[in-house]
Design an enzyme around this catalytic site. Structure first.
Site, PDB file in Angstrom:
ATOM      1  N   THR A 155      38.022 -63.930 -22.826  1.00  7.24           N
ATOM      2  CA  THR A 155      38.041 -64.497 -21.859  1.00  7.24           C
ATOM      3  C   THR A 155      39.452 -65.193 -21.912  1.00  7.24           C
ATOM      4  O   THR A 155      39.708 -65.567 -23.077  1.00  7.24           O
ATOM      5  CB  THR A 155      37.194 -65.395 -21.274  1.00  7.24           C
ATOM      6  OG1 THR A 155      37.098 -66.679 -22.279  1.00  7.24           O
ATOM      7  CG2 THR A 155      35.689 -65.083 -21.310  1.00  7.24           C
ATOM      8  N   HIS A 156      40.342 -65.236 -20.789  1.00  5.14           N
ATOM      9  CA  HIS A 156      41.534 -65.655 -21.204  1.00  5.14           C
ATOM     10  C   HIS A 156      42.599 -64.911 -21.965  1.00  5.14           C
ATOM     11  O   HIS A 156      43.448 -65.376 -22.657  1.00  5.14           O
ATOM     12  CB  HIS A 156      41.704 -67.165 -21.449  1.00  5.14           C
ATOM     13  CG  HIS A 156      40.819 -68.041 -20.787  1.00  5.14           C
ATOM     14  ND1 HIS A 156      41.291 -68.917 -19.672  1.00  5.14           N
ATOM     15  CD2 HIS A 156      39.588 -68.283 -20.922  1.00  5.14           C
ATOM     16  CE1 HIS A 156      40.393 -69.391 -18.951  1.00  5.14           C
ATOM     17  NE2 HIS A 156      39.285 -69.160 -19.944  1.00  5.14           N
ATOM     18  N   SER A 277      59.765 -41.188 -26.913  1.00  4.33           N
ATOM     19  CA  SER A 277      61.078 -41.935 -26.450  1.00  4.33           C
ATOM     20  C   SER A 277      62.121 -40.998 -26.757  1.00  4.33           C
ATOM     21  O   SER A 277      62.294 -40.250 -27.944  1.00  4.33           O
ATOM     22  CB  SER A 277      61.228 -43.151 -27.310  1.00  4.33           C
ATOM     23  OG  SER A 277      62.445 -43.655 -27.488  1.00  4.33           O
ATOM     24  N   LYS A 283      58.114 -43.329 -31.521  1.00  6.14           N
ATOM     25  CA  LYS A 283      57.369 -43.956 -30.295  1.00  6.14           C
ATOM     26  C   LYS A 283      56.552 -43.041 -29.820  1.00  6.14           C
ATOM     27  O   LYS A 283      56.681 -41.623 -29.900  1.00  6.14           O
ATOM     28  CB  LYS A 283      58.346 -44.253 -29.188  1.00  6.14           C
ATOM     29  CG  LYS A 283      59.403 -45.584 -29.522  1.00  6.14           C
ATOM     30  CD  LYS A 283      58.349 -46.678 -29.893  1.00  6.14           C
ATOM     31  CE  LYS A 283      57.644 -47.437 -28.465  1.00  6.14           C
ATOM     32  NZ  LYS A 283      58.957 -47.913 -27.392  1.00  6.14           N
ATOM     33  N   GLU A 290      50.620 -46.751 -17.820  1.00  7.04           N
ATOM     34  CA  GLU A 290      51.619 -47.442 -17.110  1.00  7.04           C
ATOM     35  C   GLU A 290      51.902 -47.016 -15.660  1.00  7.04           C
ATOM     36  O   GLU A 290      52.128 -48.040 -14.913  1.00  7.04           O
ATOM     37  CB  GLU A 290      52.756 -47.382 -18.091  1.00  7.04           C
ATOM     38  CG  GLU A 290      52.713 -47.868 -19.301  1.00  7.04           C
ATOM     39  CD  GLU A 290      53.954 -47.831 -20.490  1.00  7.04           C
ATOM     40  OE1 GLU A 290      55.211 -48.408 -20.005  1.00  7.04           O
ATOM     41  OE2 GLU A 290      53.979 -46.572 -20.987  1.00  7.04           O
ATOM     42  N   TYR A 317      49.441 -46.205  23.167  1.00  8.59           N
ATOM     43  CA  TYR A 317      50.367 -45.315  22.358  1.00  8.59           C
ATOM     44  C   TYR A 317      51.830 -45.994  22.338  1.00  8.59           C
ATOM     45  O   TYR A 317      52.382 -46.233  23.416  1.00  8.59           O
ATOM     46  CB  TYR A 317      50.565 -43.673  22.606  1.00  8.59           C
ATOM     47  CG  TYR A 317      51.218 -43.214  21.600  1.00  8.59           C
ATOM     48  CD1 TYR A 317      50.887 -42.764  20.367  1.00  8.59           C
ATOM     49  CD2 TYR A 317      52.625 -43.028  22.093  1.00  8.59           C
ATOM     50  CE1 TYR A 317      51.611 -42.281  19.393  1.00  8.59           C
ATOM     51  CE2 TYR A 317      53.273 -42.380  20.837  1.00  8.59           C
ATOM     52  CZ  TYR A 317      52.960 -42.049  19.548  1.00  8.59           C
ATOM     53  OH  TYR A 317      53.786 -41.362  18.548  1.00  8.59           O
ATOM     54  N   GLN A 322      54.010 -43.498  15.084  1.00  9.93           N
ATOM     55  CA  GLN A 322      54.152 -42.440  14.088  1.00  9.93           C
ATOM     56  C   GLN A 322      54.416 -42.728  12.533  1.00  9.93           C
ATOM     57  O   GLN A 322      54.500 -41.842  11.593  1.00  9.93           O
ATOM     58  CB  GLN A 322      55.547 -41.787  14.791  1.00  9.93           C
ATOM     59  CG  GLN A 322      56.027 -40.582  13.940  1.00  9.93           C
ATOM     60  CD  GLN A 322      56.949 -39.666  14.730  1.00  9.93           C
ATOM     61  OE1 GLN A 322      56.707 -39.166  15.767  1.00  9.93           O
ATOM     62  NE2 GLN A 322      58.303 -39.753  14.229  1.00  9.93           N
TER      63      GLN A 322
HETATM   64  N1  ARG Z   1      54.770 -37.325  16.528  1.00  6.91           N
HETATM   65  C1  ARG Z   1      53.889 -38.299  17.117  1.00  6.91           C
HETATM   66  C2  ARG Z   1      53.217 -39.236  16.247  1.00  6.91           C
HETATM   67  O1  ARG Z   1      53.155 -38.881  15.065  1.00  6.91           O
HETATM   68  C3  ARG Z   1      52.950 -37.616  17.934  1.00  6.91           C
HETATM   69  C4  ARG Z   1      52.521 -38.268  19.419  1.00  6.91           C
HETATM   70  C5  ARG Z   1      53.833 -38.497  20.209  1.00  6.91           C
HETATM   71  N2  ARG Z   1      53.536 -38.841  21.624  1.00  6.91           N
HETATM   72  C6  ARG Z   1      54.600 -39.156  22.237  1.00  6.91           C
HETATM   73  N3  ARG Z   1      54.139 -39.395  23.429  1.00  6.91           N
HETATM   74  N4  ARG Z   1      55.531 -39.127  21.963  1.00  6.91           N
HETATM   75  O2  ARG Z   1      52.736 -40.251  16.810  1.00  6.91           O
END
Ligand code: ARG
Length: 460
Positions: A155-156, A277, A283, A290, A317, A322
């Site tokens: 611990t620690h 190394s 080394k 790592e 959307y 994207q």
């Molecule tokens: N390449 C776009 C994305 O990855 C696909 C969808 C695009 N839709 C649009 N209405 N521009 O999100």
């Protein structure tokens, strides 16, 4: 070259815009999933009488041909076609003619891209689950060989109490078990189908989303088309689960680095898993753990990156979405590579039992048991703690371990000390005495190991 969406435009797109908005350089990884989704979609359109059998067959054959080409790396992608969806549609058009244009009936790229990522992640999570299971198996194998191996528990980062090395290793086993549970649980939500949501509001065509879901093996259909196209929770969950897993891997990696140092010498990482190394000939560096430790940063970064992209996004959307892909792809590769390399590293590492035992002989990690010895003879634990502290101080000044002090020396601190004290503070006895459930005694570690073996065998 004409854009698939070029009708409304009076000018060519600026080259910079093409470059800036294109995602084909990275989303081509989705090709197979995009085609899989399209095949299910077109079959559904056929079943619902929206396309004729002849049209379905032509499109499907064309898509299967695209799939073969994609697998062989023979699909040609063009930046002007922006993303994987339009690139595939363009290739389909070149291959089978105008009927290809019917594939996009009752669909938008918005529900299409979301579907692709659900399919992609479902497969990748399965791969990760089995790689993680493999790491767990290696931990169990090492643990089996080290139930009786005595090891300084810390611990620690100060020596605390002697423990079984298997017990220490198995702590990681349970972390990874929880990681697997989290990934498995997330699959429930990865398995929601967005397709059929259209751009955001659904479609005027009489489609059957449940049929598409069945074909693609999804067990739930997003009941809200707006949510379907704008949800990225399933990716965030993946990134969050992966961040926790990387945190665990990083903790283990850190210990591997420490243990293999000159200062500890508790393990020897196999030569095949170390590097040298370019300047210091002597080394032998633990680059692998790592790098696992180091790569944790990018996985956290990918999580924070997407959380930030999503924050404040209005429905539904937006092109911002994207930006969900590169971090996800990078996380998949990072997790897979880390797990792939860790398994054989754990399998081949040498456990230096004698060094571990040696460490125990020279420390004072049996002091708690000396205090417990007095407490069991009726002295309040606080007082026993104080007496023991004084004895430890005395022993340090005499450059002796607790086992090397004479009974007379002990008696000068308390008349309650008798010959059996040496038995009580013997490191093996100290370890064996912690026999409560989940404790480090070899008996309890054996119970734990059975549980762990059962888990890797049955994979519940
Ligand atoms: N390449 C776009 C994305 O990855 C696909 C969808 C695009 N839709 C649009 N209405 N521009 O999100």
């Amino acid at each position: 070259m004409d854009k698939l969406w070029g009708g409304r435009f009076s000018k060519e797109t600026d080259q910079l815009v093409d470059q800036f908005t294109a995602s084909i350089f990275f989303d081509q990884k989705l090709a197979a999933y995009d085609i899989e989704g399209s095949i299910a979609h077109v079959e559904m359109l056929g079943s619902c009488g929206i396309l004729s059998d002849g049209e379905v067959k032509k499109i499907k054959d064309g898509l299967l041909e695209m799939k073969r080409k994609a697998e062989k790396g023979e699909l040609h992608y063009r930046q002007e076609d922006e993303d994987i969806h339009m690139n595939i549609e363009r290739s389909l058009l070149d291959a089978i003619g105008p009927v290809a244009g019917k594939l996009h009936t009752a669909r938008s790229r918005n529900d299409q891209v979301a579907t692709d990522m659900h399919l992609y992640l479902r497969e990748k999570i399965d791969e990760i689950l089995s790689l993680l299971l493999q790491v767990e198996k290696e931990i169990v194998e090492q643990a089996k060989k080290n139930v009786e191996t005595i090891f300084p528990g810390y611990t620690h980062l100060q020596r605390a109490q002697p423990i079984s090395f298997a017990h220490h290793l198995l702590a990681y086993f349970w972390m990874f078990e929880r990681d697997r549970e989290r990934y498995k649980d997330s699959l429930k939500r990865v398995n929601w189908l967005p397709l059929g949501a259209g751009a955001l509001a659904g479609t005027t065509f009489p489609i059957d989303r449940f049929l598409t879901a069945k074909k693609l093996g999804f067990d739930f259909v997003y009941p809200n088309s707006i949510d379907a196209v704008s949800d990225r929770d399933f990716i965030l969950e993946f990134l969050a689960n992966s961040s926790i897993l990387m945190m665990h891997l990083s903790r283990l990696a850190e210990e591997l680095v420490l243990w293999s140092s000159q200062e500890f010498q508790f393990i020897e990482i196999d030569d095949a898993f170390c590097t040298g190394s370019s300047i210091m000939p002597q080394k032998k560096n633990p680059d692998v753990p790592e790098l696992i430790r180091g790569k944790t940063g990018r996985v956290y970064g990918n999580l924070i990156g997407l959380l930030t992209v999503m924050k404040g996004l209005p429905l539904a959307y937006n092109k911002d979405l994207q930006e969900d892909k590169e971090g996800m792809f990078d996380t998949v590769i990072t997790i897979e590579q880390s797990l792939q390399i860790l398994a054989p590293l754990l399998r081949t590492m040498e456990v230096r039992k004698e060094r571990m035992a040696e460490a125990i002989r020279t420390d004072y990690s049996n002091a708690t048991d000396l205090a417990d010895y007095l407490a069991k003879k009726g002295i309040p634990f606080r007082e026993a703690h104080d007496i023991t502290g004084k004895i430890v101080y005395y022993a340090i000044t005499k450059k002796k371990s607790l086992l090397e002090l004479s009974l007379n020396e002990y008696r000068s601190y308390s008349p309650l000390f008798e010959e059996d004290l040496y038995q009580a503070i013997d490191p093996r006895q100290v370890m064996a005495a912690r026999n409560s459930y989940g404790g480090t005694s070899p008996e309890q570690v054996a119970v734990q190991l059975r549980l762990a073996e059962e888990r890797v065998r049955t994979n519940p």
